[in-house]
Write a protein that holds these residues in place. Structure first.
Motif, mmCIF file in Angstrom:
data_model
loop_
_atom_site.group_PDB
_atom_site.id
_atom_site.type_symbol
_atom_site.label_atom_id
_atom_site.label_comp_id
_atom_site.label_asym_id
_atom_site.label_seq_id
_atom_site.Cartn_x
_atom_site.Cartn_y
_atom_site.Cartn_z
ATOM 1 N N ILE A 43 0.655 -0.387 -0.208
ATOM 2 C CA ILE A 43 0.187 -0.180 0.238
ATOM 3 C C ILE A 43 1.204 1.164 0.290
ATOM 4 C CG2 ILE A 43 -1.911 1.366 1.072
ATOM 5 C CD1 ILE A 43 -2.417 -1.117 2.641
ATOM 6 N N ARG A 44 1.028 1.924 -0.640
ATOM 7 C CA ARG A 44 1.281 3.764 -0.619
ATOM 8 C C ARG A 44 0.348 4.207 -0.459
ATOM 9 N NH1 ARG A 44 4.514 0.849 -5.447
ATOM 10 N NH2 ARG A 44 6.627 0.730 -4.302
ATOM 11 N N LEU A 45 0.131 4.850 -0.138
ATOM 12 C CA LEU A 45 -0.193 6.559 0.524
ATOM 13 C C LEU A 45 0.606 7.965 0.440
ATOM 14 C CD1 LEU A 45 -0.850 4.053 2.735
ATOM 15 C CD2 LEU A 45 -3.194 6.072 2.413
ATOM 16 N N GLY A 46 -0.463 8.899 -0.312
ATOM 17 C CA GLY A 46 0.520 9.750 -0.639
ATOM 18 C C GLY A 46 -0.396 11.811 -0.212
ATOM 19 N N GLY A 47 0.114 12.905 0.155
ATOM 20 C CA GLY A 47 -0.864 13.644 0.388
ATOM 21 C C GLY A 47 -1.259 14.339 1.435
ATOM 22 N N LEU A 48 -2.375 14.891 2.292
ATOM 23 C CA LEU A 48 -2.913 15.433 3.063
ATOM 24 C C LEU A 48 -3.660 14.748 4.130
ATOM 25 C CD1 LEU A 48 -3.286 19.139 1.736
ATOM 26 C CD2 LEU A 48 -1.433 18.446 2.537
ATOM 27 N N PHE A 49 -3.161 14.160 5.026
ATOM 28 C CA PHE A 49 -4.283 13.167 5.733
ATOM 29 C C PHE A 49 -3.986 13.918 7.135
ATOM 30 C CE2 PHE A 49 -2.523 10.764 3.302
ATOM 31 C CZ PHE A 49 -3.484 9.754 2.906
ATOM 32 N N ARG A 50 -5.467 13.500 8.093
ATOM 33 C CA ARG A 50 -5.287 14.392 9.558
ATOM 34 C C ARG A 50 -3.882 13.705 10.666
ATOM 35 N NH1 ARG A 50 -8.669 11.204 12.535
ATOM 36 N NH2 ARG A 50 -9.608 9.037 11.048
ATOM 37 N N PRO A 51 -4.344 14.641 11.403
ATOM 38 C CA PRO A 51 -2.596 13.900 12.772
ATOM 39 C C PRO A 51 -2.543 12.258 12.690
ATOM 40 C CG PRO A 51 -3.513 15.994 13.520
ATOM 41 C CD PRO A 51 -4.106 15.583 11.782
ATOM 42 N N SER A 52 -3.967 11.958 13.148
ATOM 43 C CA SER A 52 -4.183 10.416 13.683
ATOM 44 C C SER A 52 -4.185 9.158 12.742
ATOM 45 C CB SER A 52 -5.590 10.763 14.972
ATOM 46 O OG SER A 52 -6.575 11.096 14.200
ATOM 47 N N TRP A 53 -4.504 9.910 11.185
ATOM 48 C CA TRP A 53 -4.315 8.401 10.000
ATOM 49 C C TRP A 53 -3.595 7.448 10.440
ATOM 50 C CZ3 TRP A 53 -1.625 7.056 6.112
ATOM 51 C CH2 TRP A 53 -0.311 7.834 5.811
ATOM 52 N N LEU A 54 -1.668 8.106 10.399
ATOM 53 C CA LEU A 54 -1.936 6.347 10.307
ATOM 54 C C LEU A 54 -2.656 5.735 11.421
ATOM 55 C CD1 LEU A 54 2.122 7.844 10.912
ATOM 56 C CD2 LEU A 54 0.857 5.750 9.097
ATOM 57 N N ALA A 55 -2.356 5.746 12.658
ATOM 58 C CA ALA A 55 -3.472 4.566 14.260
ATOM 59 C C ALA A 55 -4.916 4.470 13.084
ATOM 60 C CB ALA A 55 -3.434 5.488 15.402
ATOM 61 N N ALA A 56 -5.464 5.415 12.613
ATOM 62 C CA ALA A 56 -6.722 5.000 12.137
ATOM 63 C C ALA A 56 -6.360 3.929 11.332
ATOM 64 C CB ALA A 56 -7.905 5.959 11.719
ATOM 65 N N LEU A 57 -5.488 3.794 9.807
ATOM 66 C CA LEU A 57 -5.254 2.993 9.425
ATOM 67 C C LEU A 57 -5.097 2.374 9.532
ATOM 68 C CD1 LEU A 57 -4.760 2.917 6.036
ATOM 69 C CD2 LEU A 57 -2.995 3.589 6.167
ATOM 70 N N CYS A 58 -3.786 1.565 10.313
ATOM 71 C CA CYS A 58 -3.122 0.021 10.925
ATOM 72 C C CYS A 58 -4.775 -0.636 12.222
ATOM 73 C CB CYS A 58 -2.213 0.909 11.945
ATOM 74 S SG CYS A 58 -0.614 1.531 10.819
ATOM 75 N N GLY A 59 -5.327 0.256 12.860
ATOM 76 C CA GLY A 59 -6.023 0.267 14.038
ATOM 77 C C GLY A 59 -7.068 -0.825 12.559
ATOM 78 N N GLY A 60 -7.838 0.309 11.446
ATOM 79 C CA GLY A 60 -8.671 -0.533 10.272
ATOM 80 C C GLY A 60 -8.009 -1.908 9.733
ATOM 81 N N LEU A 61 -6.469 -1.694 9.443
ATOM 82 C CA LEU A 61 -5.780 -3.068 8.551
ATOM 83 C C LEU A 61 -6.582 -3.994 9.350
ATOM 84 C CD1 LEU A 61 -2.861 -1.454 7.559
ATOM 85 C CD2 LEU A 61 -5.206 -1.966 5.217
ATOM 86 N N ALA A 62 -5.498 -4.200 10.787
ATOM 87 C CA ALA A 62 -6.117 -5.043 11.939
ATOM 88 C C ALA A 62 -6.977 -5.624 12.232
ATOM 89 C CB ALA A 62 -5.824 -4.687 13.347
ATOM 90 N N GLY A 63 -8.373 -4.787 11.963
ATOM 91 C CA GLY A 63 -9.768 -4.976 12.435
ATOM 92 C C GLY A 63 -10.233 -6.052 10.787
ATOM 93 N N HIS A 64 -9.393 -5.899 9.881
ATOM 94 C CA HIS A 64 -9.321 -6.530 9.535
ATOM 95 C C HIS A 64 -8.905 -7.983 8.574
ATOM 96 C CE1 HIS A 64 -12.869 -4.840 6.435
ATOM 97 N NE2 HIS A 64 -12.051 -3.292 6.616
ATOM 98 N N ARG A 65 -8.175 -7.767 9.937
ATOM 99 C CA ARG A 65 -6.766 -9.030 9.554
ATOM 100 C C ARG A 65 -5.899 -9.529 9.524
ATOM 101 N NH1 ARG A 65 -7.668 -10.804 14.751
ATOM 102 N NH2 ARG A 65 -6.765 -12.564 14.300
ATOM 103 N N VAL A 66 -5.534 -8.548 8.864
ATOM 104 C CA VAL A 66 -4.239 -7.956 7.616
ATOM 105 C C VAL A 66 -3.481 -7.143 8.606
ATOM 106 C CG1 VAL A 66 -3.429 -6.362 5.997
ATOM 107 C CG2 VAL A 66 -5.863 -7.474 5.705
ATOM 108 N N SER A 67 -1.962 -8.121 8.358
ATOM 109 C CA SER A 67 -0.802 -7.875 9.372
ATOM 110 C C SER A 67 -0.288 -6.750 8.728
ATOM 111 C CB SER A 67 -0.062 -9.128 9.843
ATOM 112 O OG SER A 67 -1.028 -9.774 10.254
ATOM 113 N N ILE A 68 0.709 -6.385 9.464
ATOM 114 C CA ILE A 68 1.423 -5.123 8.413
ATOM 115 C C ILE A 68 2.987 -6.179 8.680
ATOM 116 C CG2 ILE A 68 2.156 -3.111 8.752
ATOM 117 C CD1 ILE A 68 0.340 -1.052 10.070
ATOM 118 N N GLU A 69 3.495 -6.239 7.724
ATOM 119 C CA GLU A 69 4.771 -6.582 7.819
ATOM 120 C C GLU A 69 5.911 -5.593 7.735
ATOM 121 O OE1 GLU A 69 5.501 -10.637 7.602
ATOM 122 O OE2 GLU A 69 3.648 -9.797 8.571
ATOM 123 N N SER A 70 5.903 -4.664 7.344
ATOM 124 C CA SER A 70 6.182 -3.449 7.224
ATOM 125 C C SER A 70 5.559 -2.119 7.268
ATOM 126 C CB SER A 70 7.966 -3.555 6.805
ATOM 127 O OG SER A 70 7.573 -3.736 4.886
#
Length: 203
Positions: A43-70
């Protein structure tokens, strides 16, 4: 980043039959998702996001049972983000579309507990105009990064750069932390993070 309307790609879906990356744009944010030859997708992302966007994305991935390798992410001088995550879903037949990734980044993340810490170091850094550098080793688990970023957000600390790797059941994280508006973290925030991490070493 302002809330966005849900797109057609609002759930995990079957991987496309073509090998071409899936691309989506929403306002000032964009995302590209490409399958990896080994397993999972990038997944590649870019642009303008709110300060907590990384927490939201990573939490959402975990909710879908998707592990982050790097994961690697950095806030640029003009206030835009550039990020790249290699992820692996538990169900190898499922695929997360680019539009859905942007949507997850703009969604309130579910609560997740901080990681169990093996070792950590906090140091003041001149990078990014003055940041708090956190180097962390923790036991890897699904949702670890989302839980860590959520806990940091509760202390009003947000990464302006991060590099995450997982190896042999352990996560090795390096984050440069700032407060709202990319300002230098306060002494109180640093003490609060130190207390949290030392407690998690005993968890």
């Amino acid at each position: 980043m302002t809330p966005r309307k849900a797109s057609a790609a609002t759930k995990l879906e079957a991987a496309p039959t073509t090998s071409a990356p899936d691309f989506a744009r929403a306002g000032a944010a964009w995302c590209e998702v490409a399958s990896l030859q080994s397993a999972g997708f990038r997944i590649r992302l870019g642009g303008l996001f709110r300060p907590s966007w990384l927490a939201a994305l990573c939490g959402g991935l975990a909710g879908h049972r998707v592990s982050i390798e790097s994961a690697h992410a950095r806030l640029t001088l003009d206030g835009a983000w550039i990020a790249e995550l290699d992820v692996v879903p538990e169900d190898a037949s499922l695929y997360l579309g680019a539009a859905r990734c942007i949507e997850l980044a703009d969604t309130a993340n579910a609560h997740s507990s901080p990681p169990r810490v093996i070792d950590y170091e906090l140091a003041l850094s001149a990078d990014h105009g003055g940041t708090l550098k956190l180097t962390l080793e923790a036991l890897d688990r699904l949702g670890l990064l989302g839980g860590l970023l959520t806990a940091l957000g509760e202390l009003a600390l947000y990464p302006v750069e991060m590099h995450i790797e997982t190896r042999d059941g352990r996560a090795y994280d390096c984050l440069w932390l700032a407060q709202m508006g990319a300002t230098r973290p306060s002494s109180a925030a640093r003490r609060g993070l130190d207390r949290l991490l030392s407690t998690r070493m005993r968890a």
